[in-house]
Design a protein around this motif. Structure first.
Motif, PDB file in Angstrom:
ATOM      1  N   ASN A  71      15.414  68.351  11.294  1.00 41.21           N
ATOM      2  CA  ASN A  71      14.638  67.644  10.278  1.00 41.21           C
ATOM      3  C   ASN A  71      14.492  68.436   8.971  1.00 41.21           C
ATOM      4  O   ASN A  71      13.586  68.181   8.190  1.00 41.21           O
ATOM      5  N   TYR A  72      15.391  69.389   8.735  1.00 37.95           N
ATOM      6  CA  TYR A  72      15.348  70.172   7.496  1.00 37.95           C
ATOM      7  C   TYR A  72      16.773  70.589   7.170  1.00 37.95           C
ATOM      8  O   TYR A  72      17.527  70.974   8.068  1.00 37.95           O
ATOM      9  N   THR A  73      17.157  70.515   5.905  1.00 41.40           N
ATOM     10  CA  THR A  73      18.568  70.713   5.545  1.00 41.40           C
ATOM     11  C   THR A  73      19.006  72.169   5.458  1.00 41.40           C
ATOM     12  O   THR A  73      20.183  72.454   5.614  1.00 41.40           O
ATOM     13  N   LEU A  74      18.078  73.090   5.205  1.00 44.47           N
ATOM     14  CA  LEU A  74      18.459  74.493   5.065  1.00 44.47           C
ATOM     15  C   LEU A  74      18.278  75.252   6.376  1.00 44.47           C
ATOM     16  O   LEU A  74      17.325  75.025   7.111  1.00 44.47           O
ATOM     17  N   ALA A  75      19.176  76.168   6.638  1.00 43.30           N
ATOM     18  CA  ALA A  75      19.050  77.059   7.797  1.00 43.30           C
ATOM     19  C   ALA A  75      18.105  78.200   7.426  1.00 43.30           C
ATOM     20  O   ALA A  75      17.882  78.484   6.246  1.00 43.30           O
ATOM     21  N   ASP A  76      17.557  78.864   8.432  1.00 44.28           N
ATOM     22  CA  ASP A  76      16.670  79.992   8.186  1.00 44.28           C
ATOM     23  C   ASP A  76      16.841  81.021   9.310  1.00 44.28           C
ATOM     24  O   ASP A  76      17.313  80.697  10.393  1.00 44.28           O
ATOM     25  N   ILE A  77      16.430  82.247   9.025  1.00 41.58           N
ATOM     26  CA  ILE A  77      16.498  83.312  10.026  1.00 41.58           C
ATOM     27  C   ILE A  77      15.230  83.268  10.861  1.00 41.58           C
ATOM     28  O   ILE A  77      14.124  83.113  10.336  1.00 41.58           O
ATOM     29  N   PHE A 101      12.062  71.389  13.852  1.00 38.30           N
ATOM     30  CA  PHE A 101      12.639  71.216  15.171  1.00 38.30           C
ATOM     31  C   PHE A 101      14.050  71.792  15.205  1.00 38.30           C
ATOM     32  O   PHE A 101      14.967  71.261  14.578  1.00 38.30           O
ATOM     33  N   VAL A 102      14.186  72.899  15.926  1.00 40.88           N
ATOM     34  CA  VAL A 102      15.462  73.611  16.025  1.00 40.88           C
ATOM     35  C   VAL A 102      16.407  72.795  16.910  1.00 40.88           C
ATOM     36  O   VAL A 102      16.034  72.363  18.000  1.00 40.88           O
ATOM     37  N   ASN A 103      17.641  72.594  16.402  1.00 43.72           N
ATOM     38  CA  ASN A 103      18.639  71.877  17.204  1.00 43.72           C
ATOM     39  C   ASN A 103      19.840  72.764  17.549  1.00 43.72           C
ATOM     40  O   ASN A 103      20.593  72.446  18.461  1.00 43.72           O
ATOM     41  N   ALA A 104      20.008  73.878  16.830  1.00 42.61           N
ATOM     42  CA  ALA A 104      21.141  74.768  17.088  1.00 42.61           C
ATOM     43  C   ALA A 104      20.834  76.143  16.497  1.00 42.61           C
ATOM     44  O   ALA A 104      19.915  76.295  15.687  1.00 42.61           O
ATOM     45  N   TRP A 105      21.634  77.117  16.892  1.00 43.00           N
ATOM     46  CA  TRP A 105      21.465  78.486  16.407  1.00 43.00           C
ATOM     47  C   TRP A 105      22.824  79.170  16.377  1.00 43.00           C
ATOM     48  O   TRP A 105      23.787  78.684  16.965  1.00 43.00           O
TER      49      TRP A 105
END
Length: 113
Positions: A54-60, A88-92
């Protein structure tokens, strides 16, 4: 003449070894490849790059396990979980290794950088 049975056995052994190596390579995380959390969770405490549904930017962030063996994702060193702030994390994916000057440089040269 050849020993047909021995040749077949050797070929089968090499095929089995080759198949196991290919399977092992395929199972390892790849560089710059997102790993869906449904497939595999990261090691607890390691910093990773997080993708959100639900958010377009990735983060650490990092993944931590609780006493009851459930887990949660956290941004950076934050104490609030991603879910608690509606991320909501969907991948890493693993973080790349930090840049290091060429290993051929002398220690004194590195100090002057």
């Amino acid at each position: 003449m050849i020993d047909e049975k021995r040749l077949i056995r050797e070929c089968e052994e090499r095929l089995l070894v080759g198949t196991n190596v290919i399977k092992m390579i395929e199972e390892r995380p790849k560089i710059c490849e997102w790993i869906p959390i449904a497939e595999k969770l990261p090691e607890p405490g390691e910093y990773i790059l997080l993708s959100f549904e639900n958010y377009t930017l990735a983060d650490i962030g990092r993944y931590e396990k609780d006493e009851d063996d459930s887990g949660a994702f956290y941004l950076g060193d934050e104490d609030e979980s991603c879910a608690s702030i509606n991320l909501f994390v969907n991948a890493w994916m693993p973080l790349p290794k930090p840049y290091r000057p060429d290993d051929s440089m002398e220690a004194e040269e590195m100090l002057t950088l």
